[in-house]
Write a protein that holds these residues in place. Structure first.
Motif, mmCIF file in Angstrom:
data_model
loop_
_atom_site.group_PDB
_atom_site.id
_atom_site.type_symbol
_atom_site.label_atom_id
_atom_site.label_comp_id
_atom_site.label_asym_id
_atom_site.label_seq_id
_atom_site.Cartn_x
_atom_site.Cartn_y
_atom_site.Cartn_z
ATOM 1 N N ASN A 188 0.833 -1.196 0.000
ATOM 2 C CA ASN A 188 0.000 0.000 0.000
ATOM 3 C C ASN A 188 0.873 1.253 0.000
ATOM 4 O OD1 ASN A 188 -2.500 -1.361 0.033
ATOM 5 N ND2 ASN A 188 -2.327 -1.684 2.242
ATOM 6 N N ALA A 189 0.248 2.375 -0.265
ATOM 7 C CA ALA A 189 0.997 3.619 -0.415
ATOM 8 C C ALA A 189 1.694 4.054 0.872
ATOM 9 C CB ALA A 189 0.059 4.730 -0.895
ATOM 10 N N THR A 190 1.011 3.928 2.019
ATOM 11 C CA THR A 190 1.589 4.422 3.276
ATOM 12 C C THR A 190 2.875 3.695 3.658
ATOM 13 O OG1 THR A 190 -0.610 5.099 4.074
ATOM 14 C CG2 THR A 190 1.135 4.872 5.708
ATOM 15 N N PRO A 191 2.946 2.350 3.641
ATOM 16 C CA PRO A 191 4.221 1.687 3.922
ATOM 17 C C PRO A 191 5.320 2.052 2.929
ATOM 18 C CG PRO A 191 2.424 0.125 4.093
ATOM 19 C CD PRO A 191 1.853 1.375 3.491
ATOM 20 N N LEU A 192 4.951 2.237 1.655
ATOM 21 C CA LEU A 192 5.948 2.620 0.652
ATOM 22 C C LEU A 192 6.534 3.985 0.982
ATOM 23 C CD1 LEU A 192 7.463 2.022 -1.947
ATOM 24 C CD2 LEU A 192 5.531 2.953 -3.230
ATOM 25 N N VAL A 193 5.683 4.918 1.392
ATOM 26 C CA VAL A 193 6.164 6.244 1.784
ATOM 27 C C VAL A 193 7.061 6.131 3.017
ATOM 28 C CG1 VAL A 193 5.467 8.512 2.673
ATOM 29 C CG2 VAL A 193 4.198 7.460 0.788
ATOM 30 N N PHE A 194 6.673 5.285 3.959
ATOM 31 C CA PHE A 194 7.482 5.078 5.169
ATOM 32 C C PHE A 194 8.885 4.602 4.798
ATOM 33 C CE2 PHE A 194 9.197 2.551 8.610
ATOM 34 C CZ PHE A 194 8.908 3.303 9.745
ATOM 35 N N PHE A 195 8.962 3.596 3.927
ATOM 36 C CA PHE A 195 10.264 3.075 3.502
ATOM 37 C C PHE A 195 11.053 4.138 2.738
ATOM 38 C CE2 PHE A 195 8.077 -1.252 3.553
ATOM 39 C CZ PHE A 195 8.596 -1.567 4.803
ATOM 40 N N ARG A 196 10.355 4.928 1.925
ATOM 41 C CA ARG A 196 11.027 5.953 1.128
ATOM 42 C C ARG A 196 11.661 7.010 2.020
ATOM 43 N NH1 ARG A 196 8.432 10.251 -3.298
ATOM 44 N NH2 ARG A 196 10.444 11.085 -3.955
ATOM 45 N N VAL A 197 10.892 7.547 2.949
ATOM 46 C CA VAL A 197 11.408 8.616 3.812
ATOM 47 C C VAL A 197 12.486 8.076 4.743
ATOM 48 C CG1 VAL A 197 10.785 10.299 5.590
ATOM 49 C CG2 VAL A 197 9.244 9.891 3.667
ATOM 50 N N LEU A 198 12.297 6.874 5.269
ATOM 51 C CA LEU A 198 13.298 6.273 6.153
ATOM 52 C C LEU A 198 14.593 5.998 5.395
ATOM 53 C CD1 LEU A 198 14.189 4.966 8.823
ATOM 54 C CD2 LEU A 198 13.115 2.831 8.030
ATOM 55 N N GLY A 199 14.489 5.347 4.241
ATOM 56 C CA GLY A 199 15.679 4.985 3.469
ATOM 57 C C GLY A 199 16.437 6.193 2.960
ATOM 58 N N ALA A 200 15.709 7.151 2.371
ATOM 59 C CA ALA A 200 16.365 8.347 1.855
ATOM 60 C C ALA A 200 16.935 9.186 2.996
ATOM 61 C CB ALA A 200 15.374 9.174 1.031
ATOM 62 N N GLY A 201 16.210 9.222 4.117
ATOM 63 C CA GLY A 201 16.706 9.969 5.273
ATOM 64 C C GLY A 201 18.041 9.425 5.768
ATOM 65 N N ILE A 202 18.172 8.105 5.798
ATOM 66 C CA ILE A 202 19.444 7.485 6.208
ATOM 67 C C ILE A 202 20.563 7.873 5.249
ATOM 68 C CG2 ILE A 202 20.655 5.279 6.454
ATOM 69 C CD1 ILE A 202 18.030 4.079 7.469
ATOM 70 N N LEU A 203 20.274 7.865 3.950
ATOM 71 C CA LEU A 203 21.288 8.240 2.952
ATOM 72 C C LEU A 203 21.717 9.693 3.126
ATOM 73 C CD1 LEU A 203 19.875 6.500 -0.265
ATOM 74 C CD2 LEU A 203 21.799 5.768 1.156
ATOM 75 N N PHE A 204 20.747 10.579 3.335
ATOM 76 C CA PHE A 204 21.080 11.994 3.507
ATOM 77 C C PHE A 204 21.888 12.227 4.779
ATOM 78 C CE2 PHE A 204 17.281 12.885 0.698
ATOM 79 C CZ PHE A 204 18.029 13.392 -0.349
ATOM 80 N N TRP A 205 21.549 11.521 5.858
ATOM 81 C CA TRP A 205 22.289 11.708 7.103
ATOM 82 C C TRP A 205 23.699 11.120 7.008
ATOM 83 C CZ3 TRP A 205 21.840 14.762 11.184
ATOM 84 C CH2 TRP A 205 20.617 15.400 11.382
ATOM 85 N N CYS A 206 23.875 10.108 6.173
ATOM 86 C CA CYS A 206 25.228 9.584 5.935
ATOM 87 C C CYS A 206 26.100 10.642 5.272
ATOM 88 C CB CYS A 206 25.175 8.328 5.071
ATOM 89 S SG CYS A 206 24.529 6.868 5.917
ATOM 90 N N VAL A 207 25.504 11.391 4.334
ATOM 91 C CA VAL A 207 26.231 12.486 3.684
ATOM 92 C C VAL A 207 26.402 13.647 4.658
ATOM 93 C CG1 VAL A 207 26.229 14.116 1.763
ATOM 94 C CG2 VAL A 207 25.339 11.805 1.431
ATOM 95 N N LYS A 208 25.381 13.887 5.466
ATOM 96 C CA LYS A 208 25.419 14.991 6.431
ATOM 97 C C LYS A 208 26.559 14.812 7.436
ATOM 98 C CE LYS A 208 23.830 18.439 9.009
ATOM 99 N NZ LYS A 208 24.911 18.431 10.001
ATOM 100 N N PHE A 209 26.962 13.584 7.679
ATOM 101 C CA PHE A 209 28.045 13.296 8.626
ATOM 102 C C PHE A 209 29.327 14.059 8.262
ATOM 103 C CE2 PHE A 209 31.756 10.750 9.884
ATOM 104 C CZ PHE A 209 31.550 10.672 11.255
ATOM 105 N N PHE A 210 29.518 14.301 6.962
ATOM 106 C CA PHE A 210 30.732 14.983 6.499
ATOM 107 C C PHE A 210 30.557 16.500 6.455
ATOM 108 C CE2 PHE A 210 30.735 10.729 4.643
ATOM 109 C CZ PHE A 210 31.990 10.270 5.037
#
Length: 305
Positions: free
Chosen positions: A35-57
């Motif tokens: 369903n759409a809501t779990p997909l959005v959850f995975f999207r925001v969680l996954g992309a957020g982790i990627l952005f914070w990995c870059v933010k570390f630098f």
């Protein structure tokens, strides 16, 4: 100018190419696999982790007074807009979605006029009227047709445009103050906090993971890595070299790319699922939206308020 900034234009085209492909890719697993809501959850969680990995630098602190604006940006830009977009896409046609998305510059103009007191000229007012007629007509079309179009779906996609356009206006003061990775990282973190109350139950209890196959995981990965992470980077990279109006004009390519994808699906794979979605009414609606946005973006020699 185009030659000197060809990388920026390539980045913008790549971002909108990914958006157009995403309309069909994400639609392919909703709601049968997820369903759409779990997909959005995975999207925001996954992309957020990627952005914070870059933010570390990037060693940059945010002032306390700016956190309220970041929280609001998270609500608008990484929560409400994502939920309305994917729920809308799950109900309506990718063709309708791509056409409605072209109205974004017009909606940004409306919010800019209200919040930032941007001057309203006759050209802009005429363009807003024409574009609004095109967008509203397409949304209404979903009410009277029995095909893949959906009134509720089209309306949700348009609400997504409104939420994201308001986000662009609200985030603008922060863009002049902080590194874009800093902003996006916090936006996705706060967006995730807003999505958890709505999506965590569906993620844990209402998602049939046994029905997932390799294609499902690949689509979710595509949505996280390409549709979210890379498109944000492409757009920000381009905005450092070209004007927002130029960047916004690339949304016009989405309907054309979507039409091409439908033709390729029909000719190469004999997939006629969306071939009936291309008709003269939608082409006219798309044309009206594009003309409207062009007039809004046009800078006349003599502006009459």
């Amino acid at each position: 100018m185009i030659k000197s900034n060809y990388k920026a234009h390539l980045a913008l085209f790549s971002a909108n190419l990914i958006y157009s492909i995403n309309h069909f890719v994400a639609k392919g697993i909703m709601p049968e696999k997820i369903n759409a809501t779990p997909l959005v959850f995975f999207r925001v969680l996954g992309a957020g982790i990627l952005f914070w990995c870059v933010k570390f630098f990037i060693k940059e602190k945010v002032e306390k007074k700016d956190f309220f604006r970041l929280i609001l940006c998270g609500l608008l830009g990484a929560s409400c807009n994502q939920l309305t977009f994917f729920h809308g896409l799950s109900l309506t046609s990718p063709i309708d979605t791509s056409i409605i998305m072209t109205s974004a510059p017009a909606v940004v103009f409306v919010f800019s006029a209200i919040i930032l007191k941007e001057k309203i000229t006759n050209y802009k007012l005429l363009g807003l009227s024409i574009g609004a007629i095109g967008a509203i007509s397409l949304i209404w079309y979903g009410q009277v047709t029995h095909g893949n179009s959906s009134f509720i779906g089209n309306l949700l996609v348009f609400l997504n445009v409104c939420f994201f356009s308001l986000y662009q206006v609200v985030v603008k003061p922060l863009m002049n103050k902080y590194h874009f990775i800093t902003i996006i990282s916090w936006v996705f973190l706060f967006g995730l906090l807003f999505i958890i109350p709505f999506g965590l139950k569906d993620v844990i209890y209402n998602t049939n993971y046994e029905a997932f196959n390799l294609n499902t995981y690949l689509v979710i990965g595509f949505v996280i890595v390409f549709t979210t992470f890379f498109t944000f980077l492409f757009n920000i990279y381009a905005l450092k070299q070209v004007s927002p109006s130029v960047a916004g004009s690339y949304t016009y390519t989405q309907p054309a790319i979507s039409f091409i994808i439908v033709i390729l699906l029909t000719l190469l794979f004999n997939n006629k699922t969306y071939s009936a979605d291309i008709n003269i009414f939608k082409i006219i609606s798309c044309f009206m939206v594009i003309v409207g946005v062009y007039l809004i973006s046009k800078k006349p020699k003599t502006a009459i308020t």
